[in-house]
Design a protein around this motif. Structure first.
Motif, mmCIF file in Angstrom:
data_model
loop_
_atom_site.group_PDB
_atom_site.id
_atom_site.type_symbol
_atom_site.label_atom_id
_atom_site.label_comp_id
_atom_site.label_asym_id
_atom_site.label_seq_id
_atom_site.Cartn_x
_atom_site.Cartn_y
_atom_site.Cartn_z
ATOM 1 N N GLU A 287 -0.512 2.724 -3.330
ATOM 2 C CA GLU A 287 -0.555 1.515 -4.215
ATOM 3 C C GLU A 287 0.413 0.494 -3.795
ATOM 4 O O GLU A 287 0.090 -0.958 -3.942
ATOM 5 N N TRP A 289 1.861 0.080 -0.821
ATOM 6 C CA TRP A 289 1.447 -0.162 0.518
ATOM 7 C C TRP A 289 0.484 -1.355 0.352
ATOM 8 O O TRP A 289 0.340 -2.638 0.937
ATOM 9 N N TYR A 290 -0.646 -1.277 -0.362
ATOM 10 C CA TYR A 290 -1.678 -2.074 -0.553
ATOM 11 C C TYR A 290 -1.127 -3.468 -1.365
ATOM 12 O O TYR A 290 -1.818 -4.522 -0.733
ATOM 13 N N ASN A 294 -1.240 -6.998 0.731
ATOM 14 C CA ASN A 294 -2.163 -7.858 0.025
ATOM 15 C C ASN A 294 -1.301 -9.395 -0.200
ATOM 16 O O ASN A 294 -1.664 -10.468 0.249
ATOM 17 N N ILE A 323 -5.130 -4.992 9.042
ATOM 18 C CA ILE A 323 -5.044 -5.122 7.842
ATOM 19 C C ILE A 323 -5.574 -6.523 7.220
ATOM 20 O O ILE A 323 -5.698 -6.659 5.862
#
Length: 403
Positions: A287, A289-290, A294, A323
């Motif tokens: 969570e 890392w995303y 973002n 990414i």
């Protein structure tokens, strides 16, 4: 010097049969695992017309002990090919020799007659920094590092050997292993080998990064592609128990994600302790890392120019490719990097040049991206010195945690 702006070339250059091999769980030996993260055709540094440079990275979680590890992992040949150009982007083993020695000296009674064995010694920097004239031996698998160590330190013994088959029949009081275990294909076998060559009074000092302290905002994340095993508190305790090492001092570093322990030889255990909070820990990490990627994506999406200079041609750049949507846009690129090992090569078809070329193409039509975590602010300041406007520089991180 002629500057050629180029679009990205995403051609495949892989040979998984040469570069990768499957393995069992490096902690408990279980064959079953589940994939938790995949990075397709991850490229290791510059392009090559002769050697495969891409592999699919798969991080797995063991269905038996919940250990997290890279599988398939690199073969010996694969590691040599993929990390050959790492230069300043690799070799990031944390070197704090004075602090490390003082920590040991407070917990172990060292004298001039004591002996210390450093596993993964590199060029011998840690052993050379120890002020006591005790008996010092360093072991590393890298021949070049051992040769450099021998040339620099004639009073220290150095051995070139795989760790899991090390032959050593002398008394050893302390074995040290700083940020090495996570890089090994067979960490359990290595610790068992150290158990075999030690005696009841031998102390083991070992340090690894742990997931509990790995909530960085760096898009590279905790699951470094250089690391073959990603330890948590529980998996670190399990591998020590399964290899016959009893923890007598546990210390988590305040200023980075390292966990250092002092351990003593005991009977090898066959029991795996299962911590049911490990998956929740994993989800918390993912969570975080995303959220970080973002934020990076949002910042990169502000680029409206048709030309972009990226400062930094190392692993961080490949993560930007993996990414973000930056390279899917109608943008032409140039990469600059101070590492001479990368200059005058290409990464995914884009030229890598010396940063001194920057003043030749300063323009309102060019955006500049700092592709680094720890060196982000240094890169930005150098761009400003070259005359690049602050508004034209994209940095991905609002805060940097310096390890």
């Amino acid at each position: 010097m002629e500057v050629n702006w180029k679009y990205i070339d995403v051609k495949n250059n892989s040979n998984d049969k040469l570069l990768l091999e499957s393995r069992v769980c490096p902690i408990c030996g279980n064959y079953q695992s589940r994939t938790i993260l995949t990075l397709d055709n991850f490229q290791f540094f510059s392009d090559s017309d002769t050697a495969p440079k891409q592999v699919t990275i798969q991080e797995q979680i063991c269905t038996n002990c919940n250990a997290i590890y890279l599988n398939p992992c690199y073969t010996n040949e694969g590691f040599n090919i993929l990390f050959e150009e790492a230069g300043q982007s690799y070799g990031s083993t944390i070197q704090r020799p004075t602090e490390q020695y003082e920590w040991i000296n407070k917990r172990v009674d060292l004298t001039n007659d004591s002996s210390i064995l450093d596993i993964g010694c590199g060029s011998g920097h840690f052993l050379a920094s120890i002020p006591l004239p005790l008996h010092k031996t360093g072991v590393d698998i890298d021949k070049q590092s051992i040769e450099i160590a021998k040339q620099k330190n004639s009073n220290i013994t150095f051995i070139c050997s795989p760790f899991e088959t090390l032959e050593y029949n002398k008394k050893v009081d302390v074995i040290t292993m700083f940020h090495v275990l996570e890089h090994l294909q067979k960490p359990l076998q290595t610790l068992k080998r150290l158990h075999l060559i030690s005696d009841t009074n031998t102390k083991l000092v070992i340090e690894v990064p742990i997931l509990e302290n790995g909530l960085t905002n760096d898009i590279n994340g905790f699951f470094s592609v250089q690391h073959l095993t990603h330890f948590s508190r529980n998996s670190f305790k399990n591998i020590l128990n399964l290899s016959g090492w009893r923890v007598i001092d546990w210390h988590e570093q305040d200023d980075y994600n390292g966990c250092r322990v002092l351990a003593q030889k005991m009977e090898i255990s066959k029991d795996v302790v299962l911590d049911f909070t490990q998956k929740s820990l994993l989800y918390t990490y993912l969570e975080n890392w995303y959220k970080s990627i973002n934020i990076a994506e949002q910042k990169l999406n502000t680029i409206e120019s048709k030309k972009c200079v990226i400062w930094g041609g190392g692993m961080h750049l490949e993560f930007i490719y993996q990414i973000s949507s930056l390279f899917r846009k109608n943008i032409q690129f140039i990469i600059v990097d101070k590492d001479t090992n990368k200059q005058n090569k290409t990464w995914r078809g884009i030229d890598i040049l010396d940063p001194s070329i920057v003043p030749e193409f300063i323009s309102e039509d060019v955006t500049y991206v700092a592709s680094s975590y720890r060196n982000q602010d240094i890169i930005k300041n150098e761009l400003l010195k070259y005359g690049v406007k602050d508004s034209k520089i994209i940095t991905l991180y609002d805060k940097i945690k310096v390890y």
